[in-house]
Design a protein around this motif. Structure first.
Motif, PDB file in Angstrom:
ATOM      1  N   ALA A   1     -28.669 -77.946 -51.462  1.00 14.68           N
ATOM      2  CA  ALA A   1     -29.051 -76.555 -51.725  1.00 14.68           C
ATOM      3  C   ALA A   1     -29.382 -76.346 -53.203  1.00 14.68           C
ATOM      4  O   ALA A   1     -30.354 -75.665 -53.544  1.00 14.68           O
ATOM      5  N   ALA A   2     -28.574 -76.921 -54.080  1.00 16.95           N
ATOM      6  CA  ALA A   2     -28.839 -76.747 -55.508  1.00 16.95           C
ATOM      7  C   ALA A   2     -30.222 -77.276 -55.858  1.00 16.95           C
ATOM      8  O   ALA A   2     -30.974 -76.654 -56.620  1.00 16.95           O
ATOM      9  N   GLY A   3     -30.584 -78.408 -55.291  1.00 16.69           N
ATOM     10  CA  GLY A   3     -31.904 -78.961 -55.558  1.00 16.69           C
ATOM     11  C   GLY A   3     -33.004 -78.083 -54.994  1.00 16.69           C
ATOM     12  O   GLY A   3     -34.012 -77.815 -55.651  1.00 16.69           O
ATOM     13  N   LEU A   4     -32.811 -77.635 -53.758  1.00 16.67           N
ATOM     14  CA  LEU A   4     -33.853 -76.828 -53.114  1.00 16.67           C
ATOM     15  C   LEU A   4     -34.025 -75.474 -53.797  1.00 16.67           C
ATOM     16  O   LEU A   4     -35.101 -74.890 -53.752  1.00 16.67           O
ATOM     17  N   TYR A   5     -32.970 -74.965 -54.407  1.00 16.40           N
ATOM     18  CA  TYR A   5     -33.069 -73.686 -55.112  1.00 16.40           C
ATOM     19  C   TYR A   5     -33.484 -73.864 -56.578  1.00 16.40           C
ATOM     20  O   TYR A   5     -33.626 -72.871 -57.293  1.00 16.40           O
TER      21      TYR A   5
ATOM     22  N   PRO B   1     -32.758 -65.491 -56.972  1.00 20.19           N
ATOM     23  CA  PRO B   1     -31.882 -65.184 -55.825  1.00 20.19           C
ATOM     24  C   PRO B   1     -30.408 -65.098 -56.223  1.00 20.19           C
ATOM     25  O   PRO B   1     -29.670 -64.240 -55.731  1.00 20.19           O
ATOM     26  N   MET B   2     -29.980 -65.972 -57.120  1.00 16.11           N
ATOM     27  CA  MET B   2     -28.582 -65.910 -57.557  1.00 16.11           C
ATOM     28  C   MET B   2     -28.295 -64.561 -58.209  1.00 16.11           C
ATOM     29  O   MET B   2     -27.269 -63.919 -57.959  1.00 16.11           O
ATOM     30  N   GLN B   3     -29.209 -64.123 -59.068  1.00 15.39           N
ATOM     31  CA  GLN B   3     -28.998 -62.846 -59.754  1.00 15.39           C
ATOM     32  C   GLN B   3     -28.989 -61.683 -58.763  1.00 15.39           C
ATOM     33  O   GLN B   3     -28.257 -60.705 -58.947  1.00 15.39           O
ATOM     34  N   LYS B   4     -29.781 -61.782 -57.697  1.00 18.47           N
ATOM     35  CA  LYS B   4     -29.798 -60.697 -56.708  1.00 18.47           C
ATOM     36  C   LYS B   4     -28.436 -60.544 -56.033  1.00 18.47           C
ATOM     37  O   LYS B   4     -27.969 -59.429 -55.800  1.00 18.47           O
ATOM     38  N   PHE B   5     -27.796 -61.665 -55.725  1.00 17.53           N
ATOM     39  CA  PHE B   5     -26.458 -61.566 -55.135  1.00 17.53           C
ATOM     40  C   PHE B   5     -25.467 -60.995 -56.157  1.00 17.53           C
ATOM     41  O   PHE B   5     -24.584 -60.207 -55.818  1.00 17.53           O
ATOM     42  N   ARG B   6     -25.649 -61.384 -57.410  1.00 17.54           N
ATOM     43  CA  ARG B   6     -24.733 -60.875 -58.435  1.00 17.54           C
ATOM     44  C   ARG B   6     -24.908 -59.365 -58.611  1.00 17.54           C
ATOM     45  O   ARG B   6     -23.927 -58.627 -58.724  1.00 17.54           O
ATOM     46  N   LEU B   7     -26.160 -58.910 -58.612  1.00 14.91           N
ATOM     47  CA  LEU B   7     -26.403 -57.470 -58.754  1.00 14.91           C
ATOM     48  C   LEU B   7     -25.750 -56.698 -57.609  1.00 14.91           C
ATOM     49  O   LEU B   7     -25.196 -55.607 -57.815  1.00 14.91           O
ATOM     50  N   ALA B   8     -25.812 -57.256 -56.413  1.00 12.39           N
ATOM     51  CA  ALA B   8     -25.143 -56.584 -55.283  1.00 12.39           C
ATOM     52  C   ALA B   8     -23.642 -56.488 -55.558  1.00 12.39           C
ATOM     53  O   ALA B   8     -23.012 -55.443 -55.323  1.00 12.39           O
ATOM     54  N   ALA B   9     -23.078 -57.574 -56.091  1.00  8.00           N
ATOM     55  CA  ALA B   9     -21.636 -57.569 -56.383  1.00  8.00           C
ATOM     56  C   ALA B   9     -21.302 -56.528 -57.456  1.00  8.00           C
ATOM     57  O   ALA B   9     -20.189 -55.995 -57.493  1.00  8.00           O
ATOM     58  N   GLU B  10     -22.288 -56.231 -58.302  1.00  8.79           N
ATOM     59  CA  GLU B  10     -22.066 -55.216 -59.336  1.00  8.79           C
ATOM     60  C   GLU B  10     -22.288 -53.800 -58.801  1.00  8.79           C
ATOM     61  O   GLU B  10     -22.162 -52.826 -59.547  1.00  8.79           O
ATOM     62  N   GLY B  11     -22.664 -53.703 -57.529  1.00  9.00           N
ATOM     63  CA  GLY B  11     -22.749 -52.382 -56.906  1.00  9.00           C
ATOM     64  C   GLY B  11     -24.157 -51.901 -56.634  1.00  9.00           C
ATOM     65  O   GLY B  11     -24.345 -50.774 -56.190  1.00  9.00           O
TER      66      GLY B  11
ATOM     67  N   PRO C   1     -27.361 -66.826 -62.644  1.00 12.80           N
ATOM     68  CA  PRO C   1     -28.701 -67.395 -62.438  1.00 12.80           C
ATOM     69  C   PRO C   1     -28.945 -68.706 -63.172  1.00 12.80           C
ATOM     70  O   PRO C   1     -29.930 -69.393 -62.903  1.00 12.80           O
ATOM     71  N   LEU C   2     -28.070 -69.047 -64.106  1.00  9.13           N
ATOM     72  CA  LEU C   2     -28.145 -70.365 -64.745  1.00  9.13           C
ATOM     73  C   LEU C   2     -26.850 -71.113 -64.447  1.00  9.13           C
ATOM     74  O   LEU C   2     -25.808 -70.490 -64.205  1.00  9.13           O
ATOM     75  N   PRO C   3     -26.891 -72.446 -64.482  1.00 17.90           N
ATOM     76  CA  PRO C   3     -25.679 -73.200 -64.155  1.00 17.90           C
ATOM     77  C   PRO C   3     -24.494 -72.832 -65.056  1.00 17.90           C
ATOM     78  O   PRO C   3     -24.654 -72.639 -66.260  1.00 17.90           O
ATOM     79  N   ILE C   4     -23.338 -72.731 -64.432  1.00 15.28           N
ATOM     80  CA  ILE C   4     -22.093 -72.461 -65.169  1.00 15.28           C
ATOM     81  C   ILE C   4     -21.056 -73.476 -64.729  1.00 15.28           C
ATOM     82  O   ILE C   4     -21.234 -74.175 -63.722  1.00 15.28           O
ATOM     83  N   TRP C   5     -19.989 -73.519 -65.471  1.00 14.99           N
ATOM     84  CA  TRP C   5     -18.852 -74.331 -65.043  1.00 14.99           C
ATOM     85  C   TRP C   5     -17.613 -73.446 -64.981  1.00 14.99           C
ATOM     86  O   TRP C   5     -17.404 -72.602 -65.864  1.00 14.99           O
ATOM     87  N   TYR C   6     -16.869 -73.594 -63.906  1.00 11.49           N
ATOM     88  CA  TYR C   6     -15.574 -72.948 -63.830  1.00 11.49           C
ATOM     89  C   TYR C   6     -14.593 -73.943 -63.218  1.00 11.49           C
ATOM     90  O   TYR C   6     -14.989 -74.910 -62.551  1.00 11.49           O
TER      91      TYR C   6
END
Ligand code: SF4
Length: 953
Positions: free
Chosen positions: A153-157, A725-735, A755-760
């Motif tokens: 998925a990471a590659g395809l996205y 697409p990642m940011q769109k899900f995040r915006l939904a989480a922000e309300g 929307p950019l790679p992170i590490w947690y």
């Protein structure tokens, strides 16, 4: 003079040779099977085959013993005792099919999602997914969700494809090769032969893996990283490259979305999305024209840094600026990450410098003329000869999606994707990013096909599969807020969710080649209990019906109600399809078949043919003619030849058209299988030199891909390093927006959907007390075995008949443990007793063992006291499918983005055992041999027992 008996130095090894495809692992090499007196006598690699070019590994050679395994099932079975005891009666196929048709027909007519259909390592997912769609259940997936969906998925996205089936290193030109989280698995023979080429040329191989086995053992440099920290390590490499100004800006401008402008308006509904013109085109700031322009136009000279004003007065910056600011931050410096990763800062700096030196000082130029997507001619291709490969060790963490994206980002910053010496896509990849297919299942109804395939690619909250009340549509909760981009489903959650009735109870579970009561499941003991647990109110099993198909008496057989015995891979028709999981090369597409090289000597049927028969009995539209007769009466072979997914495109791309002269598109050819057999059981097309590089922006290739049906149009595929697409899900989480997650999930989604790679930190590490569970625990795939199939094979068992727990010599000394001691290993989910082996090549905070060696006593027709059962063990008992509680809730032990099973987040403590019986724990009651199976011979070797029963033992 003594007379020695004459030795026949050239015995006849065969009286017939047949071509087919190996199935002893997922690599799918071409093989020649030598037959003598109707028996399989010898297996050889097919030197013409694009995958293996004649190479055959130990597993492939041992296919003979797989085929003649005493664990082969012989006849359909119906459960007559309690689940788990393997008490069955043999039944005829007519009865078995009537039972299955009755069960599944009733569900389809009432509530089709009460059928959960999940397959394991089957290689016919194009068929099985389509079958589920025709049936009308959204509850379908194969094993990808617990294997490496993060990688896929990471590659395809991000870049439109990923490693292994999606692309490969340019083995012939790469000068520096980094391999992450790979022991010796998927893509087995090509990697071995490819690494042989690298070593012969003196290219440097760097392996990043907590354990030094397999490919790591022959690497020039082993980076014994702490599990789950690879993403941070990669971000530190990016930090170094950015600070040294060693990134390929021209490449980024031409082929990625990093020049696209990102709206900067915190708190607003489009913050972090791309600024677009009225037609929806992304905008860039053209440095030449000094104005905002459509970023996709060919002659744009875009700014990659600098703040600009949009027409509405708001600010925007190029995505590259966001990327640069993030990774140039001191938190990603080698010094800052070294302790967390367990890698010296100086080594990180040196590796970054080596990457830069090879990419930018050892450039490859090939005089190949090609035309880009905009029609511009070029006379060269430029190669940055750094290649990378990653697999499950990276994927199987709760932070794995971002780690895989980070690796792709590193490759792209170096300009090393789809160029000579770098990483190259294998057709049908790259695909549009993400691929256009959305998951079907928003609506479902009795006796109605699904309206699309169950698995696909979400691009925002509107694509999630949620009921009106927000609960998940799917039993595994794929495409819900728990796993919004669950492109391969969450097979590891199916049994737990079905048992709990969360989100709803199911009626029937159909599984194929999925050993879910043993090595393919987390929390093995708990899952066995769920499979046998009854509802006290009704006395019925909580999962009321289980249908299982397998060729062998695996541990799962004992837990099924109806067994549909499959053939071995040498007795079946199959296709290795471009519609499915392809076997192409970067230089051209390929596909292949399996043909029955011997007829079954038991009352077994290929599962794919059974599925088509079942579909016809159920009158599923795609499998039934208008007059009600079966559409594919000849079974899977009939389907392979005659099925068209869209007009002219079917399971096999080669030898299409009435006379077999077309490929890619063409009407069905009744002689197609014969043509494949004549061609060595495969088809392979070679791309023209002008089509081979920059496939995402190469007009000749893109036109070819449209002709083949790989993509819908020949537009440039722009790599999406910044993921909207990642940011769109995040915006939904922000309300923002109408599709809102539950309150308790907002923070997790906001954190994960960057929307950019992170590490947690991996979730289990975050949630357990790391002083109580101070060590990581992992498995590695052995070179000579492919899961539980291989560890019952009489020849392969001689190489590895039991596993031990490997621990670093230093750590063992610290814990007072000697080589050969028995230890207790405890996690938050359970405890096992195992024997240790000390070694040098392992991260000191990590213990590991071989995957899927331990077996349940009595299973696979091994002796009840076989070493696999009494000394071998599974780490699975320690791994929970649920995370430890957080705020009173237990989420699945999965990546929060894709739902990838987080096998490798496991934390344990290791304690020396008191001396006692040298038997691994836990032990479970021995499983009875099912009716119809003869006890295995004491010495199980080829033809050892003669023909005391049908077949050879
Ligand atoms: S690598 Fe896999 S497919 Fe190839 S020969 Fe070995 S077992 Fe068979």
């Amino acid at each position: 003079m003594s007379h020695e008996p004459a030795i026949d130095l050239s015995p006849d090894v065969h009286d017939e040779v047949k071509y087919t495809t190996c199935y002893m692992c997922a690599c799918r090499c071409g093989i020649k099977v030598h037959l003598k007196d109707g028996l399989v006598r010898y297996i050889e690699g097919n030197k013409d085959h694009p995958i293996n070019k004649g190479v055959l590994c130990g597993k492939g050679s041992s296919g003979i013993m797989q085929h003649y395994s005493p664990a082969r099932l012989k006849k359909p079975l119906k459960r007559v005792g309690p689940r788990g005891e393997a008490k069955f009666e043999e039944i005829e196929w007519d009865e078995a099919m009537a039972i299955a048709t009755d069960w599944l027909g009733t569900i389809r007519a009432t509530d089709p999602k009460k059928l959960a259909f999940f397959t394991g390592r089957d290689q016919s997912q194009s068929l099985t997914g389509w079958w589920a769609a025709q049936y009308g259940t959204p509850n379908f997936a194969a094993h990808g969700g617990f294997c490496s969906v993060n990688m896929a998925a990471a590659g395809l996205y991000t870049i439109g494809g990923s490693f292994w089936e999606f692309g490969e290193p340019d083995w012939d030109r790469a000068k520096y090769f980094m391999i992450f989280g790979v022991a010796e698995d998927h893509d087995s023979n090509p990697i071995k032969t490819g690494m042989g080429k690298l070593k012969a040329r003196g290219s440097k191989v760097v392996s990043v893996n907590p354990v030094r086995t397999g490919y790591s053992a022959i690497a020039d440099e082993w980076v014994g990283i702490r599990p789950g920290t690879d993403g941070l390590f990669v971000m530190a490499l990016i930090h170094e490259l950015l600070h040294a100004d060693k990134v390929d800006i021209d490449y980024l401008v031409r082929y990625t979305n990093l020049p696209w402008l990102v709206i900067q308006d915190p708190g607003k509904a489009d913050h972090g999305l791309f600024a677009r013109d009225k037609d929806g085109n992304p905008l860039a700031f053209d440095n030449k024209a000094k104005k905002l322009v459509n970023a996709r136009l060919p002659e744009v000279v875009p700014a990659i840094v600098g703040e600009v004003r949009l027409k509405d007065g708001r600010k925007a910056v190029p995505a590259f600026q966001i990327l640069a600011e993030r990774y140039m931050d001191p938190q990603y410096s080698p010094d800052a990450v070294a302790a967390t990763c367990g890698v010296k800062a100086a080594d990180i700096r040196r590796i970054a410098a080596e990457l830069a030196e090879v990419a930018f000082e050892q450039t490859i130029e090939l005089d190949i003329e090609w035309t880009d997507w905009a029609g511009r001619k070029h006379d060269k291709v430029i190669g940055r000869p750094v290649a990378m490969h990653a697999m499950r060790g990276i994927s199987a963490h709760t932070n794995g999606f971002h780690t895989c994206r980070a690796i792709h980002t590193l490759q792209v910053l170096l300009g090393s994707v789809e160029v000579p010496g770098g990483f190259r896509f294998k057709p049908p990849f790259p695909k549009p990013i993400p691929p256009g297919q959305k998951p079907a299942g928003k609506t479902y109804a009795p006796n109605t096909p699904l309206g699309g395939l169950p698995l696909g690619f979400t691009t925002g909250p509107e694509d999630l599969l949620l009921e009106a009340d927000g609960t998940p549509v799917r039993i595994d909760k794929a495409y819900s807020w728990e796993a919004p981009i669950a492109s391969h489903g969450l097979m590891h959650m199916v049994i737990t969710n079905a048992w709990k009735g969360d989100p709803y109870p199911i009626d029937t579970l159909v599984m194929y080649m999925a050993n879910m009561s043993w090595n393919s499941t987390m929390n093995t003991k708990g899952v066995m209990e769920m499979l046998t647990d009854k509802d006290p109110a009704t006395g019925e099993y909580k999962i009321p019906r289980i249908i299982y198909s397998d060729a062998y008496f695996s541990e799962m057989v004992a837990y099924a109600d109806l067994i549909l015995p499959d053939t071995t891979y040498l007795e079946r028709w199959d296709c290795i399809s471009l519609l499915d999981r392809p076997i192409c090369e970067a230089d051209g597409p390929a596909d292949a078949i399996r043909q029955p090289v011997v007829e079954p000597d038991r009352d077994v049927r290929g599962f794919q043919s059974v599925l088509l028969d079942l579909g016809a009995r159920l009158k599923l539209p795609g499998m039934t003619n208008s007059d009600g007769t079966p559409k594919y009466p000849g079974g899977y072979a009939d389907y392979i030849v005659n099925h068209e997914r869209t007009p002219g495109i079917g399971p096999l791309a080669g030898f299409r058209g009435k006379d077999g002269e077309k490929f890619g598109r063409g009407e069905p050819n009744p002689n197609q299988l014969d043509e494949y057999i004549k061609n060595g059981a495969f088809w392979h097309h070679h791309l023209e030199p002008s089509q081979k590089y920059y496939k995402f922006a190469n007009k000749d290739y893109l036109d070819f891909a449209v002709h083949m049906g790989f993509i819908g149009h020949a537009d440039q595929i722009v790599m999406q390093i910044y993921s909207e697409p990642m940011q769109k899900f995040r915006l939904a989480a922000e309300g923002h927006g109408p599709n809102q997650p539950p309150e308790h999930m907002r923070e997790r989604l906001k954190a994960a959907f960057d929307p950019l790679p992170i590490w947690y930190m991996p979730y289990e590490e975050e949630l357990v007390d790391t002083s109580t569970y101070p060590m990581h625990a992992l498995t590695q795939r052995p070179m000579i075995m492919y899961h539980s199939w291989g560890s019952q094979n009489a020849w392969l068992r001689q190489i590895l008949g039991r596993n031990k727990l490997y621990i670093s010599t230093v750590k063992a000394r610290e814990l007072g443990i000697d080589d050969g001691d028995w230890v207790r290993v405890t996690s938050h989910n359970g405890s096992i007793k195992v024997q240790v082996k000390t070694m040098e090549g392992v991260n000191p905070d990590t213990v590991w063992t071989w995957n899927a060696i331990g077996k349940r006593s009595g299973s696979w027709n091994l002796a009840p006291d076989a070493p696999e059962a009494k000394k071998g063990f599974l780490l699975n008992h320690l791994i929970s499918e649920l995370l430890p509680p957080r705020d009173g809730r237990r989420y699945s032990n999965s990546d929060p983005i894709t739902g990838q099973a987080a096998w490798f987040d496991l934390r344990v403590r290791v304690e020396k055992c008191e001396p006692g019986e040298e038997v691994s724990e836990p032990q479970f009651p021995t499983i009875n041999l099912p009716v119809g199976l003869d006890p295995a011979p004491t010495v199980n070797r080829f033809n050892a027992g003669g023909k005391t029963r049908k077949g050879v033992r």
